[in-house]
Write a protein that holds these residues in place. Structure first.
Motif, PDB file in Angstrom:
ATOM      1  N   GLY A  30       0.723  -0.834  -0.190  1.00 29.90           N
ATOM      2  CA  GLY A  30      -0.010  -0.240   0.120  1.00 29.90           C
ATOM      3  C   GLY A  30       0.898   0.738   0.107  1.00 29.90           C
ATOM      4  N   LEU A  33       1.545   2.074  -3.497  1.00 30.78           N
ATOM      5  CA  LEU A  33       0.400   2.766  -4.126  1.00 30.78           C
ATOM      6  C   LEU A  33      -0.394   4.074  -3.403  1.00 30.78           C
ATOM      7  N   GLY A  34       0.429   4.331  -2.560  1.00 31.84           N
ATOM      8  CA  GLY A  34      -0.410   6.066  -2.032  1.00 31.84           C
ATOM      9  C   GLY A  34       0.613   6.839  -2.147  1.00 31.84           C
ATOM     10  N   VAL A  62      -7.451   1.269  -7.297  1.00 31.44           N
ATOM     11  CA  VAL A  62      -8.259   1.611  -5.617  1.00 31.44           C
ATOM     12  C   VAL A  62      -9.088   0.820  -4.664  1.00 31.44           C
ATOM     13  N   ALA A 107      -3.472   2.584   1.509  1.00 31.59           N
ATOM     14  CA  ALA A 107      -2.937   3.404  -0.460  1.00 31.59           C
ATOM     15  C   ALA A 107      -3.640   4.719   0.389  1.00 31.59           C
ATOM     16  N   GLU A 111      -2.021   8.972   0.616  1.00 33.79           N
ATOM     17  CA  GLU A 111      -2.520   9.604  -0.195  1.00 33.79           C
ATOM     18  C   GLU A 111      -3.209  10.661   0.758  1.00 33.79           C
TER      19      GLU A 111
END
Length: 220
Positions: A30, A33-34, A62, A107, A111
């Motif tokens: 994650g 991805l984040g 996601v 993720a 973010e």
């Protein structure tokens, strides 16, 4: 009574193993991805490498993964669990779907935490000639660390809940104990004990996470 608490102790150990490794693997999956979701967002949202199409596609993927109910996802991933660990039931097998289920959640947490970083700090790093990697590793992540710790705490708590649900299909741990002994054998004391331990675990983890986050904020 001693037999019950012996089983509760063993099940608690299984739950802790599942949660520890699934947290670790979900962070490994994650975190990148984040970071990608944040750095490829628009400049208005703090992105340092705006890629609107890539960001939109990744965001939708996601979101789709996050929308799967865990029980259904666990059933769908039975072949993958069997391929990776050689079995589809038990503690080790449950780590696979737990990690994949938590990764998109992680993720989004990463973010959101990175978006809270003051844009002025990022602009100052750019003005000093920092590369994108330096901004990510030395500015964004360190500045977002208190929020990241809070997010990881929330992830661990969610994984405890997921691990309990995994007991419905032989996932092991406290959920399995509550279902097999408490529900199927009509022994409510086992179910109460399992729920009590889960509540204690959640409370302890939340307290530790809050203190770590507060200490990081205070150290700035």
């Amino acid at each position: 009574m001693s037999q019950m608490w012996k089983l509760v102790f063993e099940a608690t150990g299984e739950t802790l193993v599942m949660v520890f490794f699934s947290t670790l693997f979900s962070l490994i999956l994650g975190l990148p991805l984040g970071v990608l979701l944040h750095v490829t967002s628009s400049e208005e949202q703090g992105g340092i490498i705006p890629q609107p199409i890539f960001n939109s596609v990744l965001g939708r993927i996601v979101n789709v993964l996050r929308s799967f109910p865990f029980i259904i996802l666990m059933i769908l991933l039975i072949p993958l669990s069997r391929l990776i660990v050689g079995t589809s039931i038990g503690t080790k097998a449950t780590i696979v779907p737990l990690s994949i289920a938590a990764a998109p959640f992680v993720a989004r947490i990463i973010e959101s935490a990175l978006k809270e970083v003051d844009p002025g700090v990022v602009q100052a790093a750019k003005a000093m000639g920092s590369t994108n990697w330096q901004i990510i590793l030395k500015v964004l992540i360190p500045e977002a660390m208190p929020s990241l710790v809070s997010g990881v705490t929330l992830t661990i708590i969610n994984l405890i809940g997921y691990s309990a649900m995994a007991g419905a299909i032989g996932g092991g741990g406290l959920g399995d104990l509550a279902i097999r002994y408490g529900y199927q054998r009509f022994r409510p004391s086992y179910m109460v004990a399992a729920v009590l331990v889960i509540l204690i675990l959640v409370e302890v983890i939340q307290i530790i996470g809050n203190r770590l986050s507060a200490n990081l904020l205070a150290s700035r």
